[in-house]
Design an enzyme around this catalytic site. Structure first.
Site, PDB file in Angstrom:
ATOM      1  N   ASP A 216       0.543 -26.570  50.765  1.00 15.14           N
ATOM      2  CA  ASP A 216      -1.001 -26.753  49.873  1.00 15.14           C
ATOM      3  C   ASP A 216      -0.832 -25.813  49.092  1.00 15.14           C
ATOM      4  OD1 ASP A 216      -4.003 -26.771  49.355  1.00 15.14           O
ATOM      5  OD2 ASP A 216      -3.695 -29.301  51.231  1.00 15.14           O
TER       6      ASP A 216
ATOM      7  N   GLY B  94       4.522 -25.365  46.568  1.00 17.37           N
ATOM      8  CA  GLY B  94       3.150 -25.229  47.187  1.00 17.37           C
ATOM      9  C   GLY B  94       2.185 -25.502  46.285  1.00 17.37           C
ATOM     10  N   HIS B  95       0.653 -25.448  46.559  1.00 14.29           N
ATOM     11  CA  HIS B  95      -0.329 -26.169  44.832  1.00 14.29           C
ATOM     12  C   HIS B  95      -0.553 -25.561  44.287  1.00 14.29           C
ATOM     13  CE1 HIS B  95      -0.910 -30.111  47.350  1.00 14.29           C
ATOM     14  NE2 HIS B  95       0.611 -30.089  48.092  1.00 14.29           N
ATOM     15  N   GLY B  96       0.082 -24.120  44.089  1.00 14.84           N
ATOM     16  CA  GLY B  96      -0.164 -22.795  43.121  1.00 14.84           C
ATOM     17  C   GLY B  96      -1.660 -22.026  43.367  1.00 14.84           C
TER      18      GLY B  96
END
Length: 608
Positions: free
Chosen positions: A416, A438-440
């Protein structure tokens, strides 16, 4: 009569006669005393006494030397320097027999004539070899002089009329040896150590035995000592269940030195909350070391991938068909059915002041890896987070209601957001961070459930994002405001959406259209470069609360080599006001230059 008169000559002559008379008296006296000693010595066979030139006069020894006849008598130059101060002479012994014609002196053996015991006797001059020893003389039994005036009887050999006294002075009796008292046991010294090793509190460190109690005891001991250190040593694996390190009544400046490996239990019976390692109400606390915190969250991820347990069991059956042993499949099915619904966070800090987190590696957390909530003064550095990119809801570092936070030199890989910043955060500084997968790095989600969210003064710079879903993102809903945000020197590689503002963010499958949103103002994107796989810029702002004062400068984003040109989606903007500073690549024509006509924003929804 010349120079001297007759009277003066007579006076001198008279003085000379007087001195001569005195000299003669002294010589005679000395000879008489010497004769007396000679006779006494002859009686007892003491040759040393006959040759002695020492006179006994009262308490002092006076040396006697034969004096030359007048006029050569010069007493002082011929005398040796006396011992000073004069020491009392040993009392005359039995060898000093009574002289003829005078009353016999008290024998030496009489204790009443001995000098005071407190004054040590002076060694006698060298004597001749002793005569026959006295047979078994009885040693004195006490240092205290006897009160009886009668001296002890001296045994006399039967063949000798007069027993020669021993020339060796009686040995000073040795006082009785007192028994040595037993050595008392060494009193227990209070432990003043400031280092507390969990092994000393019963931890096994084998990875199989539950060491939670040892960790609790070590923390309790560290808690009572200021500037103490709780040590989790290297080369050990510690199985620790849910535990809280509460510092409400602890001293400050405590260090948790974590160099070993801490693993979470997989037994569902030990889980009862939403945290695993919980740190609460700590002040000036440091968690550092080279150790690893392993949440072993794979069983949790499998459970959360589907809300329907039957789907999970079906997945297990499919895995068994793919080669998994049926016994292993049954074991995983039981684990999935028994695991609690609430997934625990690996490490959580609540209500802390001035916390440092350094050097630790966190991996495979069931939920968030590291969270800070209602903390002030947080420093996170030189650490890493590692979980698979498909592990659900495993944010790397999560900040909520915290101020004055610095994160740098961190490597974050998770399923995430690498870093998520939610409502109540301010003065956040993030730099030198590597993210991926990941999602930054995300601000939000904010205003969840139509709540009010306030975030300000956020700086993110010198960050690398590789293979992430998003780059730098603001995802919001509800009400409140976000302002004073700066993204600088961001390098992206194979990132799906490098720049995102989403005021319509919804993390559920079914979302209703909403007109209210958190106001976004004063956001700067500068020196952002790299490659993207879907869209370089996506700025979706609300009709009722548009995004204002958005600045894009030195943007250089290129499509990835893996992206087909026919599917290239250009920048997207909606209700976005701000300015562009060249160079900009690709061109972002959708941003409306300047400010919108009305200054009212969402009927005061941005007030915080």
């Amino acid at each position: 009569m010349g120079k001297y008169s007759f009277k003066s000559l007579m006076a001198a002559f008279a003085v000379a006669i007087f001195v001569w008379c005195i000299s003669c008296c002294e010589v005679c006296n000395a000879r008489e005393v010497t004769d007396r000693r000679s006779h006494a010595a002859a009686a007892v066979g003491d040759s040393t006494t006959r040759s002695s030139l020492w006179l006994w006069r009262g308490r002092w020894r006076i040396p006697h030397f034969p004096l030359p006849p007048f006029p050569f008598y010069r007493p002082w130059p011929y005398l040796p320097l006396p011992r000073w101060p004069y020491l009392p002479h040993p009392p005359p012994g039995p060898r000093h027999g009574p002289p003829k014609q005078i009353p016999p002196p008290t024998p030496m053996v009489d204790p009443t004539l001995r000098p005071p015991v407190s004054i040590p006797p002076v060694a006698e001059p060298t004597r001749s070899p002793p005569q026959a020893p006295i047979a078994k003389p009885t040693p004195p039994t006490s240092l205290t002089p006897s009160a009886s005036p009668t001296p002890p009887a001296v045994p006399t050999p039967p063949d000798s009329p007069i027993a020669p006294p021993s020339l060796t002075p009686p040995a000073v009796p040795t006082p009785p040896i007192e028994p040595t008292p037993p050595t008392p046991p060494t009193p227990s010294v209070p432990n003043n150590s400031t280092t507390f090793n969990v092994l000393d509190f019963g931890a096994n460190g084998n990875g199989n035995t539950d060491d939670t109690k040892a960790f609790q005891d070590a923390w309790a001991a560290s808690c009572d000592v200021e500037a103490s250190t709780m040590v989790v040593p290297a080369n050990h694996v510690f199985l620790v269940g849910p535990i809280s390190f509460v510092g409400e009544h602890c001293q400050e400046n405590i260090i948790l030195q974590l160099d070993g490996t801490v693993v979470a239990p997989t037994d569902p019976q030990v889980w009862g909350g939403e945290h695993w390692l919980h740190f609460d109400k700590l002040s000036r606390f440091t968690l550092q070391g080279s150790g690893t915190v392993d949440g072993r969250g794979s069983v949790w991820w499998r459970r959360s991938q589907s809300e329907d347990l039957n789907d999970d069991l079906l997945d297990v059956d499919n895995d068994a068909d793919d080669g998994m042993d049926s016994k292993d499949a049954d074991t995983q099915a039981k684990e999935l059915s028994s695991m609690p619904r609430n997934k625990p966070t690996a490490m959580r800090f609540d209500h802390c002041l001035n916390v440092t987190f350094s050097g630790i590696k966190i991996q495979n957390s069931p939920n968030f890896h590291l969270t800070f909530d209602q903390c002030v003064g947080v420093l996170v550095r030189d650490m890493s987070i590692s979980s698979p990119g498909d592990s659900p809801n495993t944010d790397g570092i999560h900040l909520g209601n915290s101020q004055d936070v610095t994160i740098h030199d961190a490597t974050l890989a998770c399923g995430d957001d690498c870093i998520s910043i939610v409502s109540g955060c301010s003065n956040i500084n993030i730099h030198d961070v590597h993210c991926g997968p990941g999602h930054g790095i995300s601000i939000g989600s904010l205003g969840k459930g139509h709540s009010k969210a306030c975030v300000r003064n956020i700086t993110v710079e010198d960050v690398d994002l590789q293979g992430t879903t998003n780059g730098v993102r603001i995802k919001i809903g509800g009400s409140g405001s976000v302002y004073g945000v700066k993204f600088s020197n961001i390098r992206v590689s194979e990132v799906r959406w490098p720049i995102i503002i989403d005021q319509y963010y919804c993390d559920h499958e079914t979302c209703t259209n909403q007109s209210s949103a958190v106001a976004v103002r004063g956001v700067t994107y500068e020196h952002i470069s790299g490659t993207y796989t879907e869209r370089p810029v996506d700025l979706a702002c609300s009709d009722s609360v548009p995004c204002e004062d958005i600045t894009l400068s030195a943007i250089d984003l290129r499509p990835s080599s893996q992206k087909p040109p026919s599917h290239d989606d250009g920048p997207f903007c909606w209700q976005t006001f701000g300015q562009l500073t060249t160079p900009i690549s690709p061109p972002i024509d959708c941003v409306q230059i300047g400010r919108r006509s009305s200054n009212g924003i969402g009927s005061g929804q941005d007030s915080c």
